[in-house]
Design a protein around this motif. Structure first.
Motif, short mmCIF file in Angstrom:
data_model
loop_
_atom_site.label_atom_id
_atom_site.label_comp_id
_atom_site.label_asym_id
_atom_site.label_seq_id
_atom_site.Cartn_x
_atom_site.Cartn_y
_atom_site.Cartn_z
N ARG A 352 0.81 -1.14 -0.02
CA ARG A 352 0.16 -0.02 0.01
C ARG A 352 0.68 1.29 0.12
O ARG A 352 0.64 2.16 -0.72
N GLY A 353 2.05 1.19 0.58
CA GLY A 353 2.98 2.40 0.63
C GLY A 353 3.50 2.52 -0.59
O GLY A 353 3.78 3.64 -0.93
N PHE A 356 -0.19 3.42 -3.38
CA PHE A 356 -0.73 4.85 -3.48
C PHE A 356 0.02 5.90 -3.52
O PHE A 356 1.09 6.06 -2.75
N ARG A 361 -2.97 8.44 0.08
CA ARG A 361 -2.40 8.20 1.31
C ARG A 361 -3.24 9.16 2.31
O ARG A 361 -3.46 8.74 3.38
#
Lengths: 494, 95
Positions: A352-353, A356, A361
């Motif tokens: 996800r880091g 996105f 975020r």
């Protein structure tokens, strides 16, 4: 030189196809050529020329047999938020790069059922979070419009920026958009086209990548009010696969276009007059009021006292819903997966880091925060209470008026990069559109004039729930009075 | 409303979203800015106002308890980053 899709509307192309002035195959070929010539706009993420040719061939067969649907042979662009079977769907995000849905969204399936031709998937702000198309992982879209004598690239608005640029540049006859806080209406205003957000529940959300489920709604973006009516008629309808889809018959929207507006009561909400708003926005609004008066409407001053709280309420509700909707992007079932993660939690966090972008975020984190233990009542419940008050404001004025008239956005299109560093100033673009989403109402932007520096400006009409028909009626009256014929110069073909 | 780095790190953990240490400060500033903006809502008297649950009043529909689609593991797994047979593969969870 032959067919130019930019010179057609859905309605005129429908007539031309029926009268055999040109075939769907010829129209598709012209649209494909124009789309490829418009690549400098970066509006299209996936071009689907083979699909367009196959769709057009089938359309010609159905036209020959007299079995034409409402959009038979009409080339459309599809916002990349709609899942299209076998065609990459990224929602403008790196985290969905390469994702090919194995199913078709209900709205696009409805369009194909009516004979529409798919030209391609168009660019957008990442997960529809943005008002300028600058948050896309696949680059900015450039507005086809430029200020006369000024080559600086302008934003097309967002989040449906690729859709707006595609329709405005003229290589397709219409495009799908989605609108969570203004994402159809604001880019329509910035590019001089018509954009309609229907009532919540009018179009199925099934198969549309979810952003904020209580606000998201799909709608048409077109070059005329009549075209929007034709296209919405094809998109709308009850869908058992969406529990918030409304089981109501779809009226013949096109029949409303051209109906007299004499005697309709049009409200003008005083809270939409903002301090510091450019004078030309106010002038255009007054012009719109004058046009509707001349057409026989009665103008009524109304008050929507909670308007100023819509934007802050939205920036709690929308991120909260987004943070739960986007929990599904975890690198396990589809989309991007981070390499080399040790353990499942690290896999989630790294995926996800990496996947996105900064705006997504930001919103996921804000949403997580306002939903977290100890803050839920202070933020989320409070915002939903304010939302109730905003809806009550609208219900009260709709006791006395048939529709509301307001500007679409507080400015014309601005240069790429101008507001990218300040999220709040970017959020303010949606000050006139967000209240409509919070209340679930239909809203339409109609191109109404040019700013002092030669850029399009839109007027917004807001209707009662499920009364899109009145919007088409009043919208057509504004369109007729405005006689907005200006088009962007096709610099991208040079 | 300002947030400290520890709070941002805690939210990021809850969101399963990695924020590199050297960005915590910046993100704290951005989030604080947005929270300060939404604070305006405290001016509104919401005593006794029901929070909105739906913009259009409608009951949830029921349908017959029958399978309508499914049974197609290939479609479900078609986009999997990693699979083994009819399963999604994740890093080892239990030692």
């Amino acid at each position: 030189m032959s067919l130019d899709p930019a010179s057609l509307t859905i309605a005129s192309a429908r007539d031309g196809l029926k009268a055999k002035q040109f075939s769907a195959a010829e129209l598709a070929e012209a649209a494909i050529g124009a789309m490829q010539a418009a690549r400098p706009l970066n509006a299209v993420l996936v071009e689907t020329p083979d699909r367009a040719r196959a769709d057009a061939k089938r359309a010609d067969q159905r036209l020959a047999k007299g079995e034409a649907g409402a959009l038979e042979g009409i080339p459309l662009a599809i916002k990349d938020l709609f899942c299209t079977e076998g065609v990459e769907t990224t929602a403008g995000s790196k985290i969905l790069k390469g994702f090919k849905p194995t199913y078709e969204s209900t709205v696009t399936a409805n369009l194909w059922r009516e004979g529409a031709v798919m030209l391609g998937k168009v660019n957008m702000d990442e997960f529809a979070m943005g008002s300028s198309n600058e948050t896309s992982a696949y680059g900015n879209v450039e507005n086809p419009w430029r200020r006369p004598g000024d080559n600086r690239p302008l934003v097309p608005g967002g989040s449906s920026g690729g859709s707006a640029a595609a329709v405005s540049a003229g290589f397709c006859l219409g495009a799908t958009g989605t609108d969570t806080g203004g994402s159809i209406r604001q880019p329509a205003g910035f590019t001089g086209i018509v954009g309609l957000k229907p009532t919540y529940g009018r179009c199925s959300r099934w198969g549309i990548v979810a952003f904020a489920s209580s606000l998201d709604q799909a709608g048409p973006m077109t070059r005329s009010v009549r075209d929007a009516a034709i296209m919405l008629g094809a998109m709308a309808g009850f869908d058992p696969k969406d529990s918030t889809s409304v089981d109501l018959p779809v009226p013949n929207y096109e029949a409303s276009v051209g109906q007299s507006v004499k005697g309709l009561r049009i409200g003008v909400p005083k809270e939409y007059r903002l301090d510091g708003m450019p004078a030309e926005i106010e002038t255009l609004w007054q012009q719109g009021i004058a046009w509707l008066k001349e057409a026989g409407c009665e103008i009524v001053d109304v008050s929507l006292p909670h308007t100023k709280y819509a934007l802050p309420a939205y920036y709690i509700v929308a991120p909260a819903e987004a943070s739960s909707n986007l929990a599904r992007y975890d690198g396990v079932r589809f989309g991007h997966r981070a390499a080399g993660a040790k353990g499942i939690n690290e896999l989630y966090a790294k995926t996800r880091g990496e996947g996105f972008g900064p705006e997504v975020r930001r919103r996921v984190l804000i949403g997580t925060y306002v939903l977290s233990a100890g803050y839920y009542d202070a933020y989320y419940i409070k915002a939903q209470q304010v939302r109730t008050l905003i809806l009550r404001d609208f219900e009260k004025v709709f006791g006395e008026v048939d529709a509301l008239l307001a500007p679409t956005a507080p400015s014309a299109a601005f240069p790429i990069g101008d507001k990218a560093d300040d999220p709040i100033s970017m959020y303010l673009n949606d000050v006139f559109t967000v209240p409509v989403n919070l209340a679930g109402l239909p809203g339409m932007s109609v191109p109404a004039g040019l700013s002092a520096d030669g850029l399009p400006l839109g007027l917004q009409l807001i209707g009662k729930a499920f009364d899109e028909a009145t919007l088409f009626r009043v919208g057509a009256a504004v369109e007729k009075a405005a006689n907005f014929t200006a088009r962007p110069k096709p610099w991208w073909r040079a | 409303m300002s947030l400290d780095k520890a709070t941002v790190a805690r939210i990021a953990r809850l969101a399963r979203l990695e924020v590199p240490d050297d960005q915590l400060e910046t993100v704290a500033g951005e989030l604080g800015h947005i929270l300060a903006f939404v604070e305006q809502l405290n001016e509104v008297n919401t005593q006794g106002v029901a929070p909105m649950t739906a913009v259009v009043e409608m009951g949830l529909r029921l349908r017959a308890d029958k399978v309508t689609e499914g049974g197609d593991p290939e479609k479900v797994l078609a986009n999997a980053p990693e699979r083994a047979g009819d399963y999604f593969v994740v890093p080892k969870v239990v030692e």
